[in-house]
Scaffold this motif. Sequence first.
Motif, PDB file in Angstrom:
ATOM      1  N   TYR A 175       0.831  -1.207   0.000  1.00 23.40           N
ATOM      2  CA  TYR A 175       0.000   0.000   0.000  1.00 23.40           C
ATOM      3  C   TYR A 175       0.870   1.263   0.000  1.00 23.40           C
TER       4      TYR A 175
ATOM      5  N   ALA B 154      -3.874   2.933  -4.876  1.00 25.68           N
ATOM      6  CA  ALA B 154      -3.687   1.973  -3.784  1.00 25.68           C
ATOM      7  C   ALA B 154      -5.001   1.372  -3.297  1.00 25.68           C
TER       8      ALA B 154
ATOM      9  N   PHE C 127      -5.263  -2.450  -2.193  1.00 26.54           N
ATOM     10  CA  PHE C 127      -4.612  -2.818  -0.942  1.00 26.54           C
ATOM     11  C   PHE C 127      -5.250  -2.114   0.252  1.00 26.54           C
ATOM     12  N   ARG C 128      -5.846  -0.959   0.019  1.00 27.02           N
ATOM     13  CA  ARG C 128      -6.610  -0.323   1.094  1.00 27.02           C
ATOM     14  C   ARG C 128      -7.784  -1.221   1.484  1.00 27.02           C
TER      15      ARG C 128
END
Length: 364
Positions: free
Chosen positions: A308, A318, A321-322
């Motif tokens: 991230y 991102a 991945f968040r």
Amino acid sequence: MALRALQFGAGKIGRGFLAQLYARSGFETVFVEARADLVASLNRHRACWIEWTDGVRETITPVAAIDARDTDAVAEAFAQAAVASTAVGVSALPTLAPLIAAGLRRRAAENPTPLNLLLGENALDAHTRLQTALLEQLAPHEQPLLTQLGLVRCIIGRQAVAELPGDPPGVRVDRYSKLPVDADALIGEPPPIAGLQPVRPFEVYMQRKLYLHNGLHALVAYLGAQKGYQTIQQALQDAEIHALFMQGANALTRAFLKKHPFDPVEHEEAVHDILARIQDPHLDDPIARVAREPLRKLRPDDRLVGAYKLLVEQGEDATPFRRAILAALAYNDPTDPESQQLQAWVRERGAEWVLREWCGLERF
């Protein structure tokens, strides 16, 4: 007489990957293992076996095993080994220090030659963890023995997804057979092991494996668990999860090329291989296996938070991945102590505290 490789740990990676590479290279593998029944089985059959994801089986021979409580026998095997390796889990690595220290003393007396110890733990700090533990075991006048020991970090890419019933038990694995190692830690010539690839700088290659392979794997696992799926393959059939998986893969591919001097062709091939293996329809990989120990996987530089931060730093999206980090915060497996600790923190202190104090994310 065959060269001997001393393998600490006869688990899925020890039997299902390292021993297989040793056998292909003409070595006998001698395992050091704590499970007495497995030691007896390996010594009785002088072999172990793997099953590839396509169902084909391969026998690995010759092998032998030593009970990890037999310090004298381990020290003697260490003294005579041509190469040694570990696959015990990075947290357990320091527990090997008494055995290795005894081995170093015996080797200095009987066979005073350097030895490379391949650390198959997929951890950037594996060498420092073990070195610290060894320094505690060795008297000040013995510490120069460490100059004869290469603490060589490895990147373990093979997926060993299940232990299979048998005597000895087998391991179900994919066919990935490369073993990148830290070129700067090797003492002398690299051991003649099939698939061994010295790389530098090691940290960059390790980070690529951790974020792209382990990170994307974890992304699918936590998002899949949130939707009630049982395997990685089931989760990847979900259109939303698959889209986030590919979005994250493409963003990471670009971010690595922006930050590091990878050869673009080699990088694309490596990414393509990683994606193909994660999506292997024959793996039937349990989400519980990939998602276990969420606290470790939420550390600031580990697979989720590290990926991230790299995407944010390089101006890439991102979002995948968040989403994965938030799903990991909600992961609740009653049989996993780390999952239960994480859920206790979320209940008692809140998700924002975990993100700030554990993950190191001040802004998220």
